[in-house]
Design an enzyme around this catalytic site. Structure first.
Site, PDB file in Angstrom:
ATOM      1  N   HIS A 339       0.848  -1.203   0.000  1.00 13.97           N
ATOM      2  CA  HIS A 339       0.000   0.000   0.000  1.00 13.97           C
ATOM      3  C   HIS A 339       0.881   1.250   0.000  1.00 13.97           C
ATOM      4  O   HIS A 339       1.750   1.413   0.847  1.00 13.97           O
ATOM      5  CB  HIS A 339      -0.963   0.016   1.186  1.00 13.97           C
ATOM      6  CG  HIS A 339      -1.960   1.128   1.072  1.00 13.97           C
ATOM      7  ND1 HIS A 339      -3.123   1.005   0.345  1.00 13.97           N
ATOM      8  CD2 HIS A 339      -1.923   2.409   1.504  1.00 13.97           C
ATOM      9  CE1 HIS A 339      -3.779   2.163   0.373  1.00 13.97           C
ATOM     10  NE2 HIS A 339      -3.066   3.035   1.066  1.00 13.97           N
ATOM     11  N   ALA A 340       0.648   2.131  -0.966  1.00 11.28           N
ATOM     12  CA  ALA A 340       1.524   3.295  -1.154  1.00 11.28           C
ATOM     13  C   ALA A 340       1.529   4.189   0.082  1.00 11.28           C
ATOM     14  O   ALA A 340       0.493   4.426   0.696  1.00 11.28           O
ATOM     15  CB  ALA A 340       1.049   4.086  -2.364  1.00 11.28           C
ATOM     16  N   HIS A 369       0.288  12.016  -5.589  1.00  9.77           N
ATOM     17  CA  HIS A 369      -0.314  12.030  -4.249  1.00  9.77           C
ATOM     18  C   HIS A 369       0.771  11.873  -3.179  1.00  9.77           C
ATOM     19  O   HIS A 369       0.847  12.658  -2.226  1.00  9.77           O
ATOM     20  CB  HIS A 369      -1.354  10.907  -4.131  1.00  9.77           C
ATOM     21  CG  HIS A 369      -1.918  10.751  -2.755  1.00  9.77           C
ATOM     22  ND1 HIS A 369      -3.099  11.348  -2.366  1.00  9.77           N
ATOM     23  CD2 HIS A 369      -1.448  10.103  -1.660  1.00  9.77           C
ATOM     24  CE1 HIS A 369      -3.333  11.074  -1.092  1.00  9.77           C
ATOM     25  NE2 HIS A 369      -2.350  10.313  -0.638  1.00  9.77           N
ATOM     26  N   GLU A 370       1.597  10.857  -3.345  1.00  9.81           N
ATOM     27  CA  GLU A 370       2.624  10.581  -2.325  1.00  9.81           C
ATOM     28  C   GLU A 370       3.646  11.718  -2.249  1.00  9.81           C
ATOM     29  O   GLU A 370       4.055  12.130  -1.172  1.00  9.81           O
ATOM     30  CB  GLU A 370       3.326   9.247  -2.628  1.00  9.81           C
ATOM     31  CG  GLU A 370       2.410   8.027  -2.600  1.00  9.81           C
ATOM     32  CD  GLU A 370       1.606   7.902  -1.316  1.00  9.81           C
ATOM     33  OE1 GLU A 370       2.046   8.414  -0.265  1.00  9.81           O
ATOM     34  OE2 GLU A 370       0.511   7.318  -1.366  1.00  9.81           O
ATOM     35  N   HIS A 373       2.745  14.592  -0.096  1.00  9.82           N
ATOM     36  CA  HIS A 373       3.078  14.450   1.328  1.00  9.82           C
ATOM     37  C   HIS A 373       4.523  14.885   1.574  1.00  9.82           C
ATOM     38  O   HIS A 373       4.819  15.637   2.493  1.00  9.82           O
ATOM     39  CB  HIS A 373       2.938  12.984   1.763  1.00  9.82           C
ATOM     40  CG  HIS A 373       1.527  12.480   1.849  1.00  9.82           C
ATOM     41  ND1 HIS A 373       0.565  13.092   2.621  1.00  9.82           N
ATOM     42  CD2 HIS A 373       0.918  11.398   1.298  1.00  9.82           C
ATOM     43  CE1 HIS A 373      -0.577  12.395   2.539  1.00  9.82           C
ATOM     44  NE2 HIS A 373      -0.381  11.373   1.732  1.00  9.82           N
ATOM     45  N   GLU A 397      -3.580  14.979   2.742  1.00  6.72           N
ATOM     46  CA  GLU A 397      -3.995  14.094   1.650  1.00  6.72           C
ATOM     47  C   GLU A 397      -4.349  14.856   0.377  1.00  6.72           C
ATOM     48  O   GLU A 397      -4.411  14.265  -0.703  1.00  6.72           O
ATOM     49  CB  GLU A 397      -5.189  13.243   2.088  1.00  6.72           C
ATOM     50  CG  GLU A 397      -4.928  12.350   3.300  1.00  6.72           C
ATOM     51  CD  GLU A 397      -3.753  11.402   3.105  1.00  6.72           C
ATOM     52  OE1 GLU A 397      -3.432  11.083   1.947  1.00  6.72           O
ATOM     53  OE2 GLU A 397      -3.149  10.997   4.114  1.00  6.72           O
ATOM     54  N   HIS A 498      -6.614   0.518   5.495  1.00 10.89           N
ATOM     55  CA  HIS A 498      -6.667   1.478   6.603  1.00 10.89           C
ATOM     56  C   HIS A 498      -7.345   0.936   7.855  1.00 10.89           C
ATOM     57  O   HIS A 498      -7.186   1.499   8.923  1.00 10.89           O
ATOM     58  CB  HIS A 498      -7.340   2.764   6.117  1.00 10.89           C
ATOM     59  CG  HIS A 498      -6.628   3.386   4.949  1.00 10.89           C
ATOM     60  ND1 HIS A 498      -6.616   2.811   3.691  1.00 10.89           N
ATOM     61  CD2 HIS A 498      -5.873   4.511   4.846  1.00 10.89           C
ATOM     62  CE1 HIS A 498      -5.912   3.551   2.867  1.00 10.89           C
ATOM     63  NE2 HIS A 498      -5.443   4.583   3.535  1.00 10.89           N
ATOM     64  N   TYR A 508      -9.490  11.479   3.767  1.00 15.02           N
ATOM     65  CA  TYR A 508      -9.551  11.364   2.301  1.00 15.02           C
ATOM     66  C   TYR A 508     -10.828  11.983   1.742  1.00 15.02           C
ATOM     67  O   TYR A 508     -10.841  12.478   0.620  1.00 15.02           O
ATOM     68  CB  TYR A 508      -9.443   9.897   1.863  1.00 15.02           C
ATOM     69  CG  TYR A 508      -8.166   9.243   2.326  1.00 15.02           C
ATOM     70  CD1 TYR A 508      -6.940   9.564   1.743  1.00 15.02           C
ATOM     71  CD2 TYR A 508      -8.165   8.323   3.369  1.00 15.02           C
ATOM     72  CE1 TYR A 508      -5.764   8.971   2.179  1.00 15.02           C
ATOM     73  CE2 TYR A 508      -6.987   7.728   3.816  1.00 15.02           C
ATOM     74  CZ  TYR A 508      -5.797   8.058   3.213  1.00 15.02           C
ATOM     75  OH  TYR A 508      -4.635   7.484   3.651  1.00 15.02           O
TER      76      TYR A 508
HETATM   77  O1  X8Z Z   1      -4.157   5.450   1.117  1.00 13.16           O
HETATM   78  C1  X8Z Z   1      -4.080   6.281   0.223  1.00 13.16           C
HETATM   79  C2  X8Z Z   1      -2.721   6.779  -0.229  1.00 13.16           C
HETATM   80  C3  X8Z Z   1      -1.731   6.806   0.863  1.00 13.16           C
HETATM   81  S1  X8Z Z   1      -2.063   8.037   2.041  1.00 13.16           S
HETATM   82  C4  X8Z Z   1      -2.218   5.869  -1.321  1.00 13.16           C
HETATM   83  N1  X8Z Z   1      -5.199   6.714  -0.398  1.00 13.16           N
HETATM   84  C5  X8Z Z   1      -6.503   6.224  -0.030  1.00 13.16           C
HETATM   85  C6  X8Z Z   1      -6.673   4.776  -0.432  1.00 13.16           C
HETATM   86  O2  X8Z Z   1      -5.840   4.258  -1.172  1.00 13.16           O
HETATM   87  O3  X8Z Z   1      -7.631   4.157   0.012  1.00 13.16           O
HETATM   88  C7  X8Z Z   1      -5.250   7.700  -1.453  1.00 13.16           C
HETATM   89  C8  X8Z Z   1      -6.680   7.713  -1.906  1.00 13.16           C
HETATM   90  C9  X8Z Z   1      -7.466   7.089  -0.800  1.00 13.16           C
HETATM   91 ZN    ZN Z   2      -1.846   9.994   1.350  1.00 15.57          ZN
END
Ligand code: X8Z
Ligand code: ZN
Length: 603
Positions: A339-340, A369-370, A373, A397, A498, A508
């Protein structure tokens, strides 16, 4: 247990030099904060290093070391949160008051004072993330196991109902083993939150938005009501198109959309079904994934493009250590959390991203996105430690996403990816692509914590985890699982990163609203609306130092001021406001409503 708490309390009072007698003074408060920032710095650094190792080399040992370092940092944070209350009645400088408040409300996980329970909570947290990171669907001989990247690819590319359902269900085999851990985790983290004076962990999460927690919840409802009509229009149109593809037996005319048909494991981003819903005659005529692949772009170059956008705005490039220490490609022969994520390991400039990059448009956007941050983290690194954070977590975010809104045809032409930009007759196609990513996400962004807040408050009991999850998925997203998902067998929330990783999700949703406000303001600074008819979705702030300066001025503030002030700095308004996203998509909504004429909207 009491003795332990008391001993810590005394040790801290001694260290902070405020003694044990008399009432605390403003000077004591200042000294307390100085000591807290200094000690937190080391503890956070150690925790980040341990967590980095645990996420990049998943083993029993890295998990244990990470849990221990996390425990040390959290226990210190809990002590500080309790200590802060000593200064409640003391008149102190504004920045000291803000930091005291942050100490009280800033934890995501509050461990209980009981050492055994504290240990258990941090160990469960590390274990759940490990289970998720190692997760794979193994259909059985002779078929190979599929990891999350492979499942993601099939969910995005396949149009075969049975195959989609199979991998969709397959990914959800990773989470039932977490169910017991999660139940216990909720108990323990609630206990810790209550010891800090909160009703439960959810109440603690809602307390950090520079407004009363109840008002914050009401803000979310208000924003959701603002965008819901847009979502409903998109939902109805996509449902019709999916019905044309999969048949009326699979996709109903007036009910929820099957959750496995939207191109994404969690149905949170529908970009991958674009080819099925593309407006006839308005397709922009290029496919970024195909372009990246045909140019043999590799993961490193993808990140370089992202960095290039930020430097075009006037930001300094990422430091050499970023390129040396980041993870861009899924490694062979070891397990990692794919997960990024973006990291600020030393809270100064040891910036990194960790991502199993695939060469496609979605990951091109996620890289921005990354990096958002990381550029934020570096912009605020001159602030005192406790202010090295975003104005609120939605801001963190939103930054990279704001930049990604500038990945327009005009920008792709500047990169040399396309030769000509599609004319205005293709606007609906461009807006459709964006809506599948941004508008589709809105209810998902909201519902994860609607579920978690109720779980933490006890309104949803462990026996109802899965049922309540699907009730909310239906209520907000209008999607439904194919086949029964009973609580006896499944724990579907755990299949979303998450939840096992205990990362709050409302951020988000906020980001999805805020990024359009930011984009509108930065576009104005870049001169887009002034240059004539450029609609916001065609406006790229690439290369605009004015937009960069404006953005940077906000980023540098970090968390030193209430978020309303940071928002005002960049947009001139102190309110989160969904008119920006509504206006951006207004032409698409009008078009969708024409297409939906005579059809059921809603479910
Ligand atoms: O978790 C993330 C990022 C890292 S903060 C990749 N996002 C959420 C997800 O993947 O569920 C970005 C969009 C929503
Ligand atoms: Zn993020």
């Amino acid at each position: 247990m009491r003795i332990y708490q008391h001993a810590l309390f005394l040790a801290l009072a001694f260290l902070a030099g405020c003694g044990g007698t008399g009432s605390p003074t403003a000077q004591d408060a200042t000294a307390f904060i100085a000591e807290a920032e200094s000690k937190s710095n080391d503890l956070w650094h150690e925790m980040a290093q341990a967590q980095w190792i645990a996420s990049n080399f998943i083993t029993e040992d890295s998990e244990a070391v990470s849990a221990a370092a996390t425990r040390r940092a959290i226990e210190y944070g809990v002590t500080l949160a309790k200590e802060s209350a000593r200064y409640d009645g003391v008149e102190v400088a504004d920045d000291v008051r803000r930091k005291l408040n942050m100490l009280k409300t800033g934890l995501t996980l509050a461990t209980p004072a009981d050492p055994a329970e504290s240990k258990e909570a941090t160990e469960i947290a590390a274990r759940m993330e490990g289970i998720y990171g190692r997760g794979a669907y193994c259909p059985g001989d002779p078929k190979p196991c599929l990891d999350i990247n492979e499942i993601t690819r099939i969910m995005g590319e396949s149009r075969d109902n049975a195959e989609l359902l199979d991998v969709w269900q397959g990914w959800r085999t990773v989470s039932p083993p977490m169910r017991e851990d999660y139940t216990r985790f909720v108990e323990l983290s609630n206990k810790g939150a209550r010891e800090l004076g909160f009703a439960d962990t959810g109440a603690m999460w809602r307390s950090k938005y520079d407004m009363p927690a109840d008002e914050f919840s009401a803000e979310l409802d208000r924003l959701w009501e603002q965008v819901r009509p847009l979502y409903l229009s998109l939902h109805a149109y996509v449902r019709t198109k999916l019905q044309q593809r999969y048949g009326v037996d699979v996709v109903p005319s007036d009910g929820p959309i099957p959750a496995h048909l939207l191109g994404n494991i969690w149905a949170q981003d529908w970009s991958n079904v674009y080819p099925l819903v593309a407006p006839a005659g308005a397709d922009p005529g290029y496919d970024l994934t195909r372009i990246l692949k045909s140019r043999n772009t590799d993961a490193l170059q993808m990140v370089r493009y992202g960095e290039g956008f930020f430097t075009s705005l006037g930001f300094e490039p990422m430091p050499a250590t970023f390129w040396k220490r980041s993870l861009f490609v899924k490694p062979q022969g070891r397990e990692v959390v794919c997960h990024a994520s973006a990291w600020d390991v030393d809270n100064v400039d040891d910036l990194r991203i960790k991502m199993c990059i695939e060469i496609n448009a979605e990951d091109f956007s996620t890289i921005h996105h990354e990096l958002g941050h990381n550029f934020y983290q570096r912009a605020y690194n001159q602030q005192p430690l406790f202010f090295r954070d975003s104005a609120n977590d939605g801001f963190h975010e939103a930054i990279g996403d704001t930049i990604a809104l500038s990945i327009t045809p005009e920008y792709l032409k500047q990169l040399g990816f396309i030769n000509t930009t599609p004319d205005a007759s293709k606007d609906i196609g461009l807006l459709m692509q964006r809506a599948l990513e941004k508008v589709a996400f809105l209810p998902f962004g909201l519902l994860i914590d609607q579920w978690r807040w109720k779980v933490f408050s006890g309104e949803i009991t462990p026996e109802q985890y899965n049922q309540a999850w699907w009730d909310l998925r239906l209520k907000y997203q209008g999607i439904a699982p194919t086949g029964a998902r009973s609580d006896a067998e499944f724990f579907d929330p755990g299949a979303k990163y998450h939840v096992p990783a205990n990362v709050p999700y409302t951020r988000y949703f906020l980001a999805a609203i805020l990024q359009f406000q930011f984009h509108r303001s930065l576009a104005e600074a870049a001169g887009c609306p002034a240059t004539g008819d450029t609609p916001l979705h065609r406006c790229s702030i690439y290369d605009s130092k004015q937009a960069g300066d404006k953005l940077n001025a906000m980023l540098q503030m970090g968390a030193s001021r209430p978020w309303q002030q940071a928002l005002e700095q960049i947009t001139g308004s102190r309110e989160m406001d969904a008119t920006a996203i509504r206006d951006y998509f207004a032409p698409l909504q009008a078009w969708l409503d024409e297409q939906n004429a005579g059809k059921t909207v809603g479910w």
